[in-house]
Design a protein around this motif. Structure first.
Motif, PDB file in Angstrom:
ATOM      1  N   ASP A  12       0.812  -1.219   0.000  1.00 33.83           N
ATOM      2  CA  ASP A  12       0.000   0.000   0.000  1.00 33.83           C
ATOM      3  C   ASP A  12       0.845   1.268   0.000  1.00 33.83           C
ATOM      4  OD1 ASP A  12      -2.345  -1.534   0.057  1.00 33.83           O
ATOM      5  OD2 ASP A  12      -2.301  -1.633   2.246  1.00 33.83           O
ATOM      6  N   VAL A  13       1.880   1.275  -0.830  1.00 32.36           N
ATOM      7  CA  VAL A  13       2.713   2.465  -0.964  1.00 32.36           C
ATOM      8  C   VAL A  13       2.675   2.943  -2.409  1.00 32.36           C
ATOM      9  CG1 VAL A  13       4.265   1.997   0.970  1.00 32.36           C
ATOM     10  CG2 VAL A  13       4.771   1.027  -1.263  1.00 32.36           C
ATOM     11  N   GLU A  14       2.851   4.233  -2.590  1.00 34.18           N
ATOM     12  CA  GLU A  14       2.855   4.828  -3.926  1.00 34.18           C
ATOM     13  C   GLU A  14       4.269   4.703  -4.510  1.00 34.18           C
ATOM     14  OE1 GLU A  14       1.205   6.584  -7.184  1.00 34.18           O
ATOM     15  OE2 GLU A  14       0.122   6.062  -5.355  1.00 34.18           O
ATOM     16  N   PRO A  15       4.425   4.037  -5.657  1.00 32.95           N
ATOM     17  CA  PRO A  15       5.758   3.913  -6.254  1.00 32.95           C
ATOM     18  C   PRO A  15       6.360   5.291  -6.577  1.00 32.95           C
ATOM     19  CG  PRO A  15       4.227   2.377  -7.282  1.00 32.95           C
ATOM     20  CD  PRO A  15       3.413   3.297  -6.413  1.00 32.95           C
ATOM     21  N   HIS A  16       7.638   5.449  -6.255  1.00 34.47           N
ATOM     22  CA  HIS A  16       8.360   6.670  -6.574  1.00 34.47           C
ATOM     23  C   HIS A  16       9.860   6.427  -6.459  1.00 34.47           C
ATOM     24  CE1 HIS A  16       7.957   6.896  -2.156  1.00 34.47           C
ATOM     25  NE2 HIS A  16       9.101   7.533  -2.191  1.00 34.47           N
ATOM     26  N   VAL A  17      10.625   7.330  -7.032  1.00 34.97           N
ATOM     27  CA  VAL A  17      12.084   7.281  -6.956  1.00 34.97           C
ATOM     28  C   VAL A  17      12.571   8.664  -6.557  1.00 34.97           C
ATOM     29  CG1 VAL A  17      14.226   6.968  -8.260  1.00 34.97           C
ATOM     30  CG2 VAL A  17      12.267   5.481  -8.724  1.00 34.97           C
ATOM     31  N   ARG A  18      13.488   8.709  -5.600  1.00 37.77           N
ATOM     32  CA  ARG A  18      14.092   9.978  -5.186  1.00 37.77           C
ATOM     33  C   ARG A  18      15.614   9.809  -5.229  1.00 37.77           C
ATOM     34  NH1 ARG A  18      11.249  10.995  -0.828  1.00 37.77           N
ATOM     35  NH2 ARG A  18      12.593   9.824   0.562  1.00 37.77           N
ATOM     36  N   TRP A  19      16.286  10.732  -5.876  1.00 36.44           N
ATOM     37  CA  TRP A  19      17.738  10.708  -6.036  1.00 36.44           C
ATOM     38  C   TRP A  19      18.271  12.009  -5.442  1.00 36.44           C
ATOM     39  CZ3 TRP A  19      21.990   8.257  -6.438  1.00 36.44           C
ATOM     40  CH2 TRP A  19      23.081   8.688  -7.174  1.00 36.44           C
ATOM     41  N   SER A  20      19.028  11.908  -4.368  1.00 40.71           N
ATOM     42  CA  SER A  20      19.542  13.108  -3.721  1.00 40.71           C
ATOM     43  C   SER A  20      21.052  13.004  -3.554  1.00 40.71           C
ATOM     44  CB  SER A  20      18.857  13.340  -2.374  1.00 40.71           C
ATOM     45  OG  SER A  20      18.963  12.206  -1.555  1.00 40.71           O
ATOM     46  N   VAL A  21      21.696  14.150  -3.616  1.00 43.87           N
ATOM     47  CA  VAL A  21      23.153  14.206  -3.545  1.00 43.87           C
ATOM     48  C   VAL A  21      23.548  15.336  -2.602  1.00 43.87           C
ATOM     49  CG1 VAL A  21      25.276  14.565  -4.860  1.00 43.87           C
ATOM     50  CG2 VAL A  21      23.336  13.367  -5.916  1.00 43.87           C
ATOM     51  N   GLY A  22      24.401  15.017  -1.654  1.00 44.97           N
ATOM     52  CA  GLY A  22      24.934  16.021  -0.747  1.00 44.97           C
ATOM     53  C   GLY A  22      26.432  16.147  -0.962  1.00 44.97           C
ATOM     54  N   TYR A  23      26.967  17.310  -0.697  1.00 48.99           N
ATOM     55  CA  TYR A  23      28.406  17.534  -0.867  1.00 48.99           C
ATOM     56  C   TYR A  23      28.918  18.370   0.290  1.00 48.99           C
ATOM     57  CZ  TYR A  23      26.898  22.126  -2.363  1.00 48.99           C
ATOM     58  OH  TYR A  23      26.305  23.357  -2.389  1.00 48.99           O
ATOM     59  N   ALA A  24      30.178  18.160   0.623  1.00 50.19           N
ATOM     60  CA  ALA A  24      30.828  18.953   1.665  1.00 50.19           C
ATOM     61  C   ALA A  24      31.233  20.305   1.078  1.00 50.19           C
ATOM     62  CB  ALA A  24      32.054  18.224   2.197  1.00 50.19           C
ATOM     63  N   PRO A  25      30.797  21.406   1.682  1.00 49.08           N
ATOM     64  CA  PRO A  25      31.195  22.724   1.170  1.00 49.08           C
ATOM     65  C   PRO A  25      32.700  22.964   1.290  1.00 49.08           C
ATOM     66  CG  PRO A  25      29.335  22.920   2.673  1.00 49.08           C
ATOM     67  CD  PRO A  25      29.840  21.510   2.774  1.00 49.08           C
ATOM     68  N   GLU A  26      33.349  22.266   2.235  1.00 49.87           N
ATOM     69  CA  GLU A  26      34.785  22.431   2.429  1.00 49.87           C
ATOM     70  C   GLU A  26      35.504  21.139   2.009  1.00 49.87           C
ATOM     71  OE1 GLU A  26      33.112  20.288   5.730  1.00 49.87           O
ATOM     72  OE2 GLU A  26      32.575  22.290   5.047  1.00 49.87           O
ATOM     73  N   VAL A  27      36.790  21.257   1.746  1.00 52.22           N
ATOM     74  CA  VAL A  27      37.584  20.077   1.407  1.00 52.22           C
ATOM     75  C   VAL A  27      38.171  19.484   2.680  1.00 52.22           C
ATOM     76  CG1 VAL A  27      38.106  20.862  -0.932  1.00 52.22           C
ATOM     77  CG2 VAL A  27      39.647  21.460   0.941  1.00 52.22           C
ATOM     78  N   ASP A  28      38.549  18.195   2.606  1.00 50.29           N
ATOM     79  CA  ASP A  28      39.139  17.551   3.778  1.00 50.29           C
ATOM     80  C   ASP A  28      40.649  17.821   3.810  1.00 50.29           C
ATOM     81  OD1 ASP A  28      40.318  15.811   1.953  1.00 50.29           O
ATOM     82  OD2 ASP A  28      39.001  14.126   2.428  1.00 50.29           O
ATOM     83  N   VAL A  29      41.340  17.202   4.744  1.00 51.30           N
ATOM     84  CA  VAL A  29      42.774  17.454   4.919  1.00 51.30           C
ATOM     85  C   VAL A  29      43.597  17.001   3.711  1.00 51.30           C
ATOM     86  CG1 VAL A  29      42.712  17.430   7.444  1.00 51.30           C
ATOM     87  CG2 VAL A  29      43.078  15.297   6.202  1.00 51.30           C
ATOM     88  N   ASP A  30      43.043  16.094   2.907  1.00 52.66           N
ATOM     89  CA  ASP A  30      43.741  15.625   1.710  1.00 52.66           C
ATOM     90  C   ASP A  30      43.402  16.468   0.480  1.00 52.66           C
ATOM     91  OD1 ASP A  30      44.984  13.466   3.066  1.00 52.66           O
ATOM     92  OD2 ASP A  30      43.156  12.262   2.847  1.00 52.66           O
ATOM     93  N   GLY A  31      42.588  17.508   0.660  1.00 45.95           N
ATOM     94  CA  GLY A  31      42.217  18.368  -0.454  1.00 45.95           C
ATOM     95  C   GLY A  31      41.105  17.805  -1.322  1.00 45.95           C
ATOM     96  N   GLU A  32      40.324  16.868  -0.785  1.00 43.70           N
ATOM     97  CA  GLU A  32      39.224  16.252  -1.524  1.00 43.70           C
ATOM     98  C   GLU A  32      37.888  16.708  -0.957  1.00 43.70           C
ATOM     99  OE1 GLU A  32      39.863  12.033  -1.263  1.00 43.70           O
ATOM    100  OE2 GLU A  32      41.767  12.135  -2.311  1.00 43.70           O
ATOM    101  N   ARG A  33      36.870  16.761  -1.818  1.00 41.46           N
ATOM    102  CA  ARG A  33      35.518  17.128  -1.390  1.00 41.46           C
ATOM    103  C   ARG A  33      34.673  15.857  -1.340  1.00 41.46           C
ATOM    104  NH1 ARG A  33      33.987  21.889  -1.447  1.00 41.46           N
ATOM    105  NH2 ARG A  33      35.187  22.490  -3.274  1.00 41.46           N
ATOM    106  N   PHE A  34      34.036  15.588  -0.190  1.00 41.19           N
ATOM    107  CA  PHE A  34      33.209  14.395  -0.019  1.00 41.19           C
ATOM    108  C   PHE A  34      31.833  14.616  -0.643  1.00 41.19           C
ATOM    109  CE2 PHE A  34      30.283  11.717   2.507  1.00 41.19           C
ATOM    110  CZ  PHE A  34      30.811  10.480   2.176  1.00 41.19           C
TER     111      PHE A  34
END
Length: 130
Positions: A12-34
């Motif tokens: 008894d659920v309505e079929p749907h798809v949700r695609w979400s993406v989050g990103y770190a505004p800052e880079v980590d100590v290795d210079g990479e963005r998660f």
């Protein structure tokens, strides 16, 4: 890297798809963005969820200020990298749906992603509080 997966039988659920993406505004100590992507797909008889983590490397990475955020989000939304992440999430979700014998419709092409900055948790537990 696949971070977390789940599958459950539902009714008894309505079929749907949700695609979400989050990103770190800052880079980590290795210079990479998660980057953390989440696919949530519901069919008439099941639910699957897949979380995938990735890192943006190279280029001129730094902390994103307000004027740069819109440009970054637009660039990310139209990137091949996001297509690849969705493809991996979709294949994983299809396999999960099979484990619960559910026919969950998963679009071949990625749906429009909801893209937002990740927010670092500042919560403390009672044992950590002064």
């Amino acid at each position: 890297m696949i971070m977390e997966v789940s599958a459950s039988i539902a009714s008894d659920v309505e079929p749907h798809v949700r695609w979400s993406v989050g990103y770190a505004p800052e880079v980590d100590v290795d210079g990479e963005r998660f980057i953390l992507a989440h696919l949530h797909a519901v069919g008439e008889d099941g639910v699957v969820e897949v979380e995938i983590g990735a890192s943006q490397i190279g280029g001129d990475l730094g902390e994103l200020d307000d004027p740069e955020i819109q440009r970054f989000e637009s660039s990310l939304a139209n990137s091949d990298a996001l297509d690849v992440l969705y493809g991996l999430a979709r294949i994983t979700a299809a396999g999960l749906a099979g484990t619960i014998e559910s026919d969950i419709p998963l679009p071949l092409n990625q749906p429009v992603a909801e893209i937002t900055p990740l927010v670092r948790s500042t919560e403390t537990t009672e044992s950590e509080a002064p």
